[in-house]
Write a protein that holds these residues in place. Structure first.
Motif, PDB file in Angstrom:
ATOM      1  N   ASN A   1      -1.314  -5.360  20.312  1.00 39.50           N
ATOM      2  CA  ASN A   1      -2.033  -4.568  21.330  1.00 39.50           C
ATOM      3  C   ASN A   1      -2.040  -5.340  22.654  1.00 39.50           C
ATOM      4  O   ASN A   1      -2.354  -6.526  22.704  1.00 39.50           O
TER       5      ASN A   1
ATOM      6  N   ASP B   1      -6.540  -1.202  23.405  1.00 43.13           N
ATOM      7  CA  ASP B   1      -5.488  -0.684  22.524  1.00 43.13           C
ATOM      8  C   ASP B   1      -5.625  -1.229  21.103  1.00 43.13           C
ATOM      9  O   ASP B   1      -4.656  -1.205  20.324  1.00 43.13           O
TER      10      ASP B   1
ATOM     11  N   TRP C   1      -6.659  -0.234  18.387  1.00 43.87           N
ATOM     12  CA  TRP C   1      -6.256   0.614  17.246  1.00 43.87           C
ATOM     13  C   TRP C   1      -4.780   0.416  16.908  1.00 43.87           C
ATOM     14  O   TRP C   1      -4.386   0.608  15.762  1.00 43.87           O
TER      15      TRP C   1
ATOM     16  N   GLU D   1      -5.185  -2.426  14.442  1.00 42.82           N
ATOM     17  CA  GLU D   1      -5.930  -2.227  13.189  1.00 42.82           C
ATOM     18  C   GLU D   1      -5.629  -0.893  12.486  1.00 42.82           C
ATOM     19  O   GLU D   1      -5.566  -0.842  11.259  1.00 42.82           O
TER      20      GLU D   1
ATOM     21  N   LEU E   1      -9.655   6.746  20.091  1.00 44.58           N
ATOM     22  CA  LEU E   1      -8.801   5.622  19.684  1.00 44.58           C
ATOM     23  C   LEU E   1      -8.560   4.695  20.870  1.00 44.58           C
ATOM     24  O   LEU E   1      -8.722   3.485  20.780  1.00 44.58           O
TER      25      LEU E   1
ATOM     26  N   ALA F   1     -11.185   2.290  15.284  1.00 42.18           N
ATOM     27  CA  ALA F   1      -9.844   1.709  15.391  1.00 42.18           C
ATOM     28  C   ALA F   1      -9.171   1.668  14.019  1.00 42.18           C
ATOM     29  O   ALA F   1      -8.005   2.028  13.877  1.00 42.18           O
TER      30      ALA F   1
ATOM     31  N   GLY G   1      -7.694   5.405  13.288  1.00 44.38           N
ATOM     32  CA  GLY G   1      -6.301   5.004  13.502  1.00 44.38           C
ATOM     33  C   GLY G   1      -5.463   5.308  12.264  1.00 44.38           C
ATOM     34  O   GLY G   1      -4.370   5.876  12.349  1.00 44.38           O
TER      35      GLY G   1
ATOM     36  N   THR H   1      -1.276   1.722  24.383  1.00 45.88           N
ATOM     37  CA  THR H   1      -1.363   3.029  23.737  1.00 45.88           C
ATOM     38  C   THR H   1      -0.345   3.994  24.363  1.00 45.88           C
ATOM     39  O   THR H   1       0.341   4.736  23.647  1.00 45.88           O
TER      40      THR H   1
END
Ligand code: BES
Ligand code: ZN
Length: 641
Positions: free
Chosen positions: A345, A350, A352, A355, A402, A419, A423, A457
């Protein structure tokens, strides 16, 4: 419950404090001019990661770390030499620090290896961000050397007395750098957007062994000096160090476990399937790129279940259940070797991408190594966690998105089940909509195309659009990507979860609730996850009589399974089941995993009659917790230190 969240109370608006910080530089450090201050103020605007003072015009590409570990003074002393990649005519290097004392800063160049002093300025502390370290960069400086010492309070580091270890004879130290705590033990660009390789030399008392998120020793040295090499570039949150009375046991060709001598055999048995997990994930997403995958089992105060430090996952001993039933956590940390460590990330907004993807991979691994119904149970429990978290947030809450906006907050606040589980369900929705034949190669290609890079993202959404949706408007509409990523709650196209195993558990529970003797329930084949589902469906305030009945039939108060115990203890609290109070206190004082502590303290704090007990237990237990955990519980109990 928001089980992965910190519960840390919202901090003062970081943005506001920043303006003050820039206008009032620390008088104890080098001189600052008004021009510096103005420059610093504008820089807050264009820092791509608002949780770091780093700026993109120069980046650290390699770190040489030389540290001495001093258990008496609880300090790490030494030098960080930062090798720079200078992309533009930057006149200064901006590093993150928190609670570090900087002794001196020098620089060297390709042409001249003789260190020369350079001016530096340490900014005012800014909440969880710490202090910006601005270092003047002469035109040909290619390496900057920072001599420093950490504070005994460094938030990443926990210094354990011998009594807090399994052996009870030697002290122990470990670090936890994620999300923004690396800066409390290394002056660095502490952002997941910057990656660097590292070498380290660490000096420890000769009877102890040091290990890092790097190539590791398997035996103790005579002089207590350990050298490490990390040839793959990592972001700072994956810097990690552990020091203690450690032994090593191999498990498979590329896997092994480090732990205190009295724990290492049990750990090697518990995690014996790790090599199979590696094969399962490699089959799906390509080769493991980090050489070895070892696990370090820490003393019980480790504040997380696991932490995916490259080559050496850090793990809590509370997953040593004795029956391998909690090893999804190993699958999870292993999965991060693709989702998170390989493709990272870019900012904590970001999160998510780290994870959510990892929970998806974790469940694919568990499905492959065990069976689909095992993975289905994990997904059902995950959905329960998610629904509870979203219910606690209330409808329309922006932390249910998210893609998060954590600017001005401690990034820890965004680390919730959203997340992880939302996610997961987003990726699972993609998978089920297009089918595994398409989705598996798509995901593998995402990892391959972006290996050793940090992604946003938007990067993922662009990739999804191009490679999976590929102009299919009907498909685009059915996926509801915007609702998943930029909306609260769980969109209507989320998969329906079925689990035969859990239907049977529901039926058994209903019979018991209707009056049947629990000893007569068909529980003999139940695994940990069935028990968890059973307990989660029992009303928390079912009352002491019903609790006594269950305890007598199943012995929950005495269980050695930490997940089941923590679920049981929530009932103990709400039902005022006094025979369980001893186990509650014991559990809260003998381990420090935040996921277990947070809901239990929160449950006690909710009841006026139990708050004194919570305070009493916390007073005893707090000195043994890592700062990550005590920070959260301080907030729950209104603790003033
Ligand atoms: N990277 C996380 C732990 C973490 C997250 C540390 C955010 C600091 C900030 C790790 O991979 C994780 O998710 N651990 C979970 C394990 C679980 C989901 C199987 C934990 O510790 O509970
Ligand atoms: Zn994780």
């Amino acid at each position: 419950m928001i089980s992965k969240a910190s519960g840390i109370l919202p901090l003062a608006l970081v943005g506001l404090t920043l303006a003050v910080a820039c206008a009032a530089p620390d008088s104890t450090t080098e001189n600052t001019t008004p021009a510096d201050e103005a420059e610093s103020a504008t820089a807050q605007m264009d820092r791509p990661d608002k949780h770091s003072f780093a700026r993109p015009d120069v980046s650290v590409k390699h770190l040489d770390l030389d540290l001495k570990v001093d258990f008496d003074n609880k300090t790490l002393t030494g030098r960080a030499s930062l090798h720079l990649d200078r992309h533009a005519d930057a006149e200064a290097l901006y590093l993150d620090t928190r609670d570090l004392t900087i002794h001196s800063v020098t620089w060297t160049s390709e042409a001249n290896s003789q260190p020369q002093d350079t001016p530096f300025v340490l900014g005012e502390p800014v909440d969880s961000l710490g202090r910006e370290l601005k270092i003047d960069l002469p035109a040909d400086a290619s390496v900057v050397h920072v001599d420093y010492v950490t504070s005994p309070e460094a938030a990443a580091v926990q210094w354990l007395d011998p009594a807090q270890t399994a052996g009870g004879e030697q002290p122990f130290l470990f670090t936890q750098s994620q999300a923004i705590l690396a800066r409390t033990w290394v002056p660095i660009q502490d952002t997941p957007a910057v990656r660097f390789t590292y070498n380290a030399t660490v000096q420890v008392p000769h009877q102890l062994m040091a290990v890092m998120s790097a190539e590791n020793p398997q035996e103790r040295t005579d002089d207590g000096i350990y050298t490490f090499k990390m040839p793959q570039a990592i972001p700072s949150y994956l810097l990690a160090l552990g020091v203690g009375d450690l032994a090593f046991r191999p498990m498979g060709e590329r896997t092994g476990v480090y732990a205190e001598p009295s724990v290492v055999e049990a750990a090697a048995w518990e995690f014996a399937e790790t090599e199979d997990m590696m094969h399962a994930v490699e089959e799906l997403y390509g080769p493991y790129r980090w050489g070895r995958f070892d696990v370090l089992v820490l003393p019980p105060s480790f504040p997380f279940g696991g932490m995916e430090n490259p080559r050496l996952t850090f793990a809590t001993p509370t997953i040593l259940a004795g029956d391998r039933s909690l090893v999804a956590l190993i699958a999870h940390e292993l999965a991060h070797s693709w989702s998170g460590n390989l493709v990272t990330n870019a900012t904590w907004n970001d999160f998510w991408l780290n994870e959510g993807f990892t929970v998806y991979l974790e469940r694919r691994i568990m499905e492959a190594v065990y069976n689909p119904s095992y993975a289905a149970m994990l997904a059902r429990l995950g959905r329960q966690d998610l629904d509870q978290t979203l219910a606690d947030f209330g409808p329309g809450h922006a932390d249910g998105h998210l893609f998060l906006n954590l600017d001005g907050r401690d990034p820890d606040e965004g680390m919730t089940d959203v997340a992880y589980e939302k996610g997961y369900f987003f990726l699972r929705t993609l998978e089920e909509t297009v089918g595994r034949e398409k989705f598996d190669p798509f995901l593998k290609a995402w990892f391959d195309a972006n290996a050793f890079e940090s992604k946003t993202t938007d990067d993922f959404l662009a990739y999804l659009d191009k490679e999976l949706i590929a102009g299919d408007e009907k498909l685009a509409e059915s996926l509801q990507v915007q609702a998943w990523v930029h909306g609260p709650g769980v969109p209507g196209n989320a998969p329906n979860l079925e689990s035969d195993a859990f239907e049977k558990v529901d039926a058994a529970r209903a019979e018991w609730m209707a009056g049947k003797d629990p000893a007569g329930l068909p529980t003999s084949e139940w695994t940990t996850h069935e028990w968890l589902h059973f307990l989660r469906g029992v009303p928390y305030d079912v009352g002491p009589e019903k609790m006594a009945q269950l305890d007598q039939a199943f012995g929950f108060t005495k269980t050695g399974n930490s997940e089941i115990l923590s679920e049981w203890l929530l009932h103990v609290i709400d039902s005022r089941y006094e025979p369980g109070y001893g186990a509650l206190e014991d559990f809260l004082t003998r381990q420090g995993r935040r996921k277990f502590l947070q809901p239990l303290y929160a449950a006690m704090a909710k009841h006026d009659d139990l708050k004194p007990m919570a305070m009493e237990i916390y007073t005893k237990a707090r000195p043994g917790y890592h700062s990550v955990s005590s920070g959260t519980i301080d907030g729950i109990l209104g603790w003033q230190s």
